[in-house]
Design a protein around this motif. Structure first.
Motif, PDB file in Angstrom:
ATOM      1  N   ILE A  40      48.165  50.256  44.427  1.00 40.70           N
ATOM      2  CA  ILE A  40      47.804  49.075  45.721  1.00 40.70           C
ATOM      3  C   ILE A  40      45.745  48.506  45.681  1.00 40.70           C
ATOM      4  O   ILE A  40      45.759  47.428  45.956  1.00 40.70           O
ATOM      5  CB  ILE A  40      48.528  49.361  46.964  1.00 40.70           C
ATOM      6  CG1 ILE A  40      49.914  49.383  46.879  1.00 40.70           C
ATOM      7  CG2 ILE A  40      48.196  47.983  47.821  1.00 40.70           C
ATOM      8  CD1 ILE A  40      50.954  49.728  48.062  1.00 40.70           C
ATOM      9  N   GLY A  41      45.707  50.145  46.361  1.00 39.90           N
ATOM     10  CA  GLY A  41      43.969  49.564  46.322  1.00 39.90           C
ATOM     11  C   GLY A  41      43.021  48.918  45.022  1.00 39.90           C
ATOM     12  O   GLY A  41      42.528  48.408  45.547  1.00 39.90           O
ATOM     13  N   TRP A  44      43.318  45.398  44.403  1.00 34.50           N
ATOM     14  CA  TRP A  44      43.248  44.720  45.560  1.00 34.50           C
ATOM     15  C   TRP A  44      41.430  44.494  45.773  1.00 34.50           C
ATOM     16  O   TRP A  44      40.916  43.989  45.364  1.00 34.50           O
ATOM     17  CB  TRP A  44      43.443  44.599  46.796  1.00 34.50           C
ATOM     18  CG  TRP A  44      42.950  44.177  48.058  1.00 34.50           C
ATOM     19  CD1 TRP A  44      42.197  45.280  49.297  1.00 34.50           C
ATOM     20  CD2 TRP A  44      42.867  42.712  48.433  1.00 34.50           C
ATOM     21  NE1 TRP A  44      41.813  44.096  49.231  1.00 34.50           N
ATOM     22  CE2 TRP A  44      42.297  42.959  48.935  1.00 34.50           C
ATOM     23  CE3 TRP A  44      44.271  42.446  47.944  1.00 34.50           C
ATOM     24  CZ2 TRP A  44      42.137  41.297  50.504  1.00 34.50           C
ATOM     25  CZ3 TRP A  44      43.693  41.264  48.562  1.00 34.50           C
ATOM     26  CH2 TRP A  44      43.329  40.738  49.468  1.00 34.50           C
ATOM     27  N   LEU A  45      40.834  45.526  45.091  1.00 39.56           N
ATOM     28  CA  LEU A  45      39.029  45.816  44.995  1.00 39.56           C
ATOM     29  C   LEU A  45      38.966  45.343  44.187  1.00 39.56           C
ATOM     30  O   LEU A  45      37.469  44.595  43.910  1.00 39.56           O
ATOM     31  CB  LEU A  45      39.006  47.305  45.076  1.00 39.56           C
ATOM     32  CG  LEU A  45      39.317  48.573  46.534  1.00 39.56           C
ATOM     33  CD1 LEU A  45      38.931  49.474  45.870  1.00 39.56           C
ATOM     34  CD2 LEU A  45      38.302  47.778  47.531  1.00 39.56           C
ATOM     35  N   TYR A  47      40.299  43.166  42.702  1.00 38.63           N
ATOM     36  CA  TYR A  47      40.020  41.294  42.315  1.00 38.63           C
ATOM     37  C   TYR A  47      39.459  41.026  43.428  1.00 38.63           C
ATOM     38  O   TYR A  47      38.891  39.804  43.337  1.00 38.63           O
ATOM     39  CB  TYR A  47      42.101  41.191  43.699  1.00 38.63           C
ATOM     40  CG  TYR A  47      42.337  39.447  43.890  1.00 38.63           C
ATOM     41  CD1 TYR A  47      42.501  38.676  43.157  1.00 38.63           C
ATOM     42  CD2 TYR A  47      41.975  39.477  44.982  1.00 38.63           C
ATOM     43  CE1 TYR A  47      42.148  37.073  43.157  1.00 38.63           C
ATOM     44  CE2 TYR A  47      42.639  38.174  45.811  1.00 38.63           C
ATOM     45  CZ  TYR A  47      42.361  37.329  44.709  1.00 38.63           C
ATOM     46  OH  TYR A  47      42.801  36.156  45.178  1.00 38.63           O
ATOM     47  N   THR A  48      39.248  41.735  44.589  1.00 39.34           N
ATOM     48  CA  THR A  48      38.241  40.362  45.332  1.00 39.34           C
ATOM     49  C   THR A  48      37.090  41.184  44.950  1.00 39.34           C
ATOM     50  O   THR A  48      35.805  40.019  45.837  1.00 39.34           O
ATOM     51  CB  THR A  48      38.294  41.928  47.742  1.00 39.34           C
ATOM     52  OG1 THR A  48      37.921  42.729  46.380  1.00 39.34           O
ATOM     53  CG2 THR A  48      39.382  41.130  47.643  1.00 39.34           C
ATOM     54  N   TYR A  51      36.189  37.767  43.219  1.00 35.68           N
ATOM     55  CA  TYR A  51      37.083  36.783  43.919  1.00 35.68           C
ATOM     56  C   TYR A  51      35.803  35.280  43.617  1.00 35.68           C
ATOM     57  O   TYR A  51      36.071  34.539  43.350  1.00 35.68           O
ATOM     58  CB  TYR A  51      37.318  37.510  45.382  1.00 35.68           C
ATOM     59  CG  TYR A  51      37.741  35.430  46.418  1.00 35.68           C
ATOM     60  CD1 TYR A  51      39.180  34.963  45.446  1.00 35.68           C
ATOM     61  CD2 TYR A  51      36.406  34.880  47.161  1.00 35.68           C
ATOM     62  CE1 TYR A  51      39.087  34.638  47.509  1.00 35.68           C
ATOM     63  CE2 TYR A  51      36.746  34.202  47.587  1.00 35.68           C
ATOM     64  CZ  TYR A  51      37.939  33.347  47.583  1.00 35.68           C
ATOM     65  OH  TYR A  51      38.581  32.426  48.634  1.00 35.68           O
ATOM     66  N   THR A  60      42.856  31.609  42.193  1.00 34.91           N
ATOM     67  CA  THR A  60      43.019  32.661  43.404  1.00 34.91           C
ATOM     68  C   THR A  60      44.207  32.615  44.343  1.00 34.91           C
ATOM     69  O   THR A  60      44.764  31.009  43.662  1.00 34.91           O
ATOM     70  CB  THR A  60      41.573  32.499  44.566  1.00 34.91           C
ATOM     71  OG1 THR A  60      41.547  30.968  44.662  1.00 34.91           O
ATOM     72  CG2 THR A  60      40.075  33.457  44.302  1.00 34.91           C
ATOM     73  N   SER A  64      49.380  31.321  52.366  1.00 36.75           N
ATOM     74  CA  SER A  64      50.400  32.463  52.721  1.00 36.75           C
ATOM     75  C   SER A  64      51.802  31.719  54.126  1.00 36.75           C
ATOM     76  O   SER A  64      51.494  30.824  53.861  1.00 36.75           O
ATOM     77  CB  SER A  64      49.897  33.332  54.020  1.00 36.75           C
ATOM     78  OG  SER A  64      49.546  32.742  55.156  1.00 36.75           O
ATOM     79  N   SER A  76      46.283  38.719  58.474  1.00 40.18           N
ATOM     80  CA  SER A  76      44.962  39.132  57.705  1.00 40.18           C
ATOM     81  C   SER A  76      43.820  38.182  57.166  1.00 40.18           C
ATOM     82  O   SER A  76      43.495  37.980  55.990  1.00 40.18           O
ATOM     83  CB  SER A  76      45.898  39.940  56.309  1.00 40.18           C
ATOM     84  OG  SER A  76      46.406  38.572  56.285  1.00 40.18           O
ATOM     85  N   THR A  80      40.074  38.382  52.325  1.00 34.96           N
ATOM     86  CA  THR A  80      39.904  38.736  50.699  1.00 34.96           C
ATOM     87  C   THR A  80      38.313  37.720  51.076  1.00 34.96           C
ATOM     88  O   THR A  80      37.892  38.884  49.754  1.00 34.96           O
ATOM     89  CB  THR A  80      40.832  37.536  49.779  1.00 34.96           C
ATOM     90  OG1 THR A  80      42.509  38.052  50.359  1.00 34.96           O
ATOM     91  CG2 THR A  80      40.423  37.517  48.687  1.00 34.96           C
ATOM     92  N   THR A 108      39.383  51.310  53.014  1.00 25.51           N
ATOM     93  CA  THR A 108      40.356  50.763  51.579  1.00 25.51           C
ATOM     94  C   THR A 108      39.704  51.606  50.428  1.00 25.51           C
ATOM     95  O   THR A 108      40.857  51.886  49.935  1.00 25.51           O
ATOM     96  CB  THR A 108      40.487  49.707  51.823  1.00 25.51           C
ATOM     97  OG1 THR A 108      41.314  48.628  52.382  1.00 25.51           O
ATOM     98  CG2 THR A 108      41.021  49.408  49.783  1.00 25.51           C
TER      99      THR A 108
END
Length: 158
Positions: A40-41, A44-45, A47-48, A51, A60, A64, A76, A80, A108
């Motif tokens: 998961i981490g 996400w890291l 992708y950000t 970004y 992107t 939501s 949240s 991002t 994270t």
């Protein structure tokens, strides 16, 4: 039996408390958790981190279900962009977008590093907390998230 010992109940008897933090061989549950944190981490890291490259190319995801249903940002919303600003080292903009974001970013990254250490070393950290302490930590996190969300709604005028 001496009178002084007769007054000691089972509750007041000294017990051998476990240490609060222990480094022990990793169990299969620890390894499963480490793989989950990495699964998961790390995406996400990444992708950000990318970004600001992906966003102008419309690669992107900007919505939501919460925003779509209630026309309000979810708790949240902004994480991002906060992570992206943290990757650039701009703490001021990161805090402006999501006040708790820098703490979430550091947590994270720390969890991802911990997962790699568990998998490579075969050892894990065990933290022994009472149920009351766990409840307090959860409540503190929930209240912080709620205050962060209220501040965001007030800041955006929603």
């Amino acid at each position: 039996m001496p009178e002084s010992l007769a007054r000691i109940s089972a509750r007041s008897a000294p017990r051998h408390a476990l240490p609060h933090v222990v480094v022990a061989p990793a169990s299969s549950g620890d390894r499963w958790l480490a793989w989950t944190l990495l699964g998961i981490g790390l995406p996400w890291l990444v992708y950000t981190r990318l970004y600001f490259f992906l966003q102008p190319r419309h690669l992107t995801y900007d919505g939501s279900a919460f925003m779509w249903l209630f026309n309000k940002p979810d708790p949240s919303c902004g994480l991002t962009r906060t992570f992206a600003w943290m990757w650039r080292g701009d703490l001021g903009r990161a805090v402006a977008v999501y006040p708790l974001g820098p703490f979430v970013f550091l947590a994270t990254v720390a969890l991802a590093v911990y997962a790699v250490v568990v998998l490579l070393s075969g050892r894990a950290v065990r933290i022994n907390l009472s149920a009351a302490t766990v409840r307090r930590v959860v409540w503190i996190c929930v209240v912080a998230l709620g205050l962060n969300w209220i501040a965001k709604l007030a800041w955006l005028g929603m």
